[in-house]
Design an enzyme around this catalytic site. Structure first.
Site, mmCIF file in Angstrom:
data_model
loop_
_atom_site.group_PDB
_atom_site.id
_atom_site.type_symbol
_atom_site.label_atom_id
_atom_site.label_comp_id
_atom_site.label_asym_id
_atom_site.label_seq_id
_atom_site.Cartn_x
_atom_site.Cartn_y
_atom_site.Cartn_z
ATOM 1 N N ARG A 126 30.321 32.865 38.616
ATOM 2 C CA ARG A 126 31.132 31.786 38.048
ATOM 3 C C ARG A 126 31.395 32.034 36.567
ATOM 4 O O ARG A 126 30.601 32.668 35.879
ATOM 5 C CB ARG A 126 30.424 30.445 38.221
ATOM 6 C CG ARG A 126 30.386 29.963 39.659
ATOM 7 C CD ARG A 126 29.825 28.560 39.740
ATOM 8 N NE ARG A 126 29.830 28.059 41.114
ATOM 9 C CZ ARG A 126 29.426 26.842 41.454
ATOM 10 N NH1 ARG A 126 28.977 26.013 40.526
ATOM 11 N NH2 ARG A 126 29.461 26.447 42.713
ATOM 12 N N ASN A 173 37.648 34.060 43.397
ATOM 13 C CA ASN A 173 38.598 33.989 42.276
ATOM 14 C C ASN A 173 38.124 34.790 41.068
ATOM 15 O O ASN A 173 36.932 34.945 40.870
ATOM 16 C CB ASN A 173 38.815 32.526 41.876
ATOM 17 C CG ASN A 173 39.836 31.843 42.766
ATOM 18 O OD1 ASN A 173 40.861 32.429 43.101
ATOM 19 N ND2 ASN A 173 39.567 30.605 43.152
ATOM 20 N N HIS A 218 47.935 33.274 42.410
ATOM 21 C CA HIS A 218 47.223 32.063 42.820
ATOM 22 C C HIS A 218 46.629 31.463 41.555
ATOM 23 O O HIS A 218 45.599 31.898 41.061
ATOM 24 C CB HIS A 218 46.114 32.406 43.814
ATOM 25 C CG HIS A 218 45.184 31.258 44.096
ATOM 26 N ND1 HIS A 218 45.608 30.089 44.674
ATOM 27 C CD2 HIS A 218 43.854 31.102 43.864
ATOM 28 C CE1 HIS A 218 44.574 29.259 44.793
ATOM 29 N NE2 HIS A 218 43.502 29.855 44.304
ATOM 30 N N ARG A 269 38.471 35.694 30.511
ATOM 31 C CA ARG A 269 38.798 36.015 31.902
ATOM 32 C C ARG A 269 38.451 37.476 32.205
ATOM 33 O O ARG A 269 37.990 37.799 33.289
ATOM 34 C CB ARG A 269 40.290 35.763 32.128
ATOM 35 C CG ARG A 269 40.635 35.496 33.587
ATOM 36 C CD ARG A 269 42.059 35.006 33.714
ATOM 37 N NE ARG A 269 42.398 34.792 35.110
ATOM 38 C CZ ARG A 269 43.613 34.915 35.592
ATOM 39 N NH1 ARG A 269 44.601 35.239 34.792
ATOM 40 N NH2 ARG A 269 43.864 34.693 36.862
#
EC number: 1.1.1.27
Length: 333
Positions: A99, A138, A193, A106
């Site tokens: 996480r 992700n 996404h 990023r």
């Protein structure tokens, strides 16, 4: 002395040892388990395997599902931290990952996930060399690229869940405005996404009626009905759900089961999923973005070439550039 089983049954032949439709899920967090229960609910596989490094949580989730074995039609549910448990999978769903920490860039987040995937992906390929890998973790587009690079699999067998859920959210929100079922609303979210996804307003229709013909300003700042807000809601929806309950899981779990169904049943349905975008719309880097794609038992068999407006193409290029600026600095791929 004969056992109860021996007294009860006379064996005629050995059972089949290799499963026909096995699905494995890597990661038993909220998304992994929502995917598992959605897959079981559809009765898609004859064997479901779970993998995670957290052994107690893993065993607990396996037992909880096994205790409900009477209800779904999946004969075998297994789990282990050893990837041998995933052997002979048709589909491996990857939901594992680290996480984002507060204040973390990023790039740093992706790099830490690369280090996790460097262990996971070779293990998947070792035990299921003919599988299709469905990446859900992700940032999904970049991690699908990472998976493709690490796996050595052909591009049609490495798929990101991409904008399949974004598209579902888009159709649901449109249907709420129009008072009809989401199935009857046709519209696509493409590209990344996430924040830079692209709503293809030029293709939105109901029963073949292009809504742009009824409202030429649809999706623009000049639209008095403010349909552009629908796309903003799509982009913001995950943040809103996370703010309210701490995570998203049910919708993405249902989306994963939807994709697995198309692949396992060889349905040739079209989904907005993340695939290698190089060579399309003037994009020349190895980036994965979502396009309407035909899925089958072979994986991603075809890509639909939507007729996009210039501004939609420009948005896709911007998405690709954003992703490439992160990917190009990744180490150890």
């Amino acid at each position: 002395m004969a056992t109860v089983k021996e007294k009860l049954m006379t064996p005629l032949t050995a059972g089949i040892k290799v499963p026909n439709n096995k699905i494995s899920i890597v990661g038993v967090g909220q998304v992994g388990m929502a995917s598992a229960i959605s897959i079981l609910g559809k009765g898609l596989c004859d064997e479901l395997a779970l993998v995670d490094v957290m052994e107690d949580r893993l065993k607990g989730e396996m037992m909880d599902l096994q205790h409900g074995s009477l209800f779904p039609h999946t004969h075998k549910i297994v789990a282990d931290k050893d990837y041998a448990v995933t052997a002979n999978s048709k589909i491996v769903v990857v939901t594992a990952g680290v996480r984002q920490q507060e204040g973390e860039s990023r790039l740093n987040l992706v790099q830490r996930n690369v280090n996790v995937f460097k262990f996971i992906i070779p293990q998947i390929v070792k035990y299921s060399p003919n599988c299709t890998i469905l990446v859900v973790s992700n940032p999904v587009d970049i991690l699908t690229y990472v998976t493709w690079k690490l796996s050595g699999l052909p591009k049609h067998r490495v798929i990101g869940s991409g904008c399949n859920l974004d598209t579902a959210r888009f159709r649901y929100l449109m249907s709420e405005r129009l008072g009809i079922h989401p199935d009857s609303c046709h519209g696509w979210i493409l590209g990344e996404h996430g924040d830079s996804s692209v709503a293809v307003w030029s293709g939105v229709n109901v029963a073949g009626v292009p809504l742009k013909e009824l409202n030429p300003a649809m999706g623009t700042d000049k639209d008095s009905e403010n349909w552009k807000e629908v796309h903003k809601q799509v982009v913001d929806s995950a943040y809103e759900v996370i703010k309210l309950k701490g995570y998203t899981n049910w919708a993405i779990g249902l989306s994963v089961a939807n994709l697995c169904e198309t692949i396992l049943k060889d349905l040739y349905r079209v989904h907005s999923v993340s695939t290698l975008f190089k060579g399309m719309y003037g994009i020349e880097n190895d980036v994965f973005l979502s396009l309407p794609s035909v899925l089958s038992a072979a994986g991603l068999t075809s890509v639909i070439n939507p007729k996009l407006k210039d501004d939609e193409v420009a948005q896709l290029k911007k998405s690709a550039e954003t992703l490439w600026n992160i990917q190009k600095d990744l180490q150890d791929l």
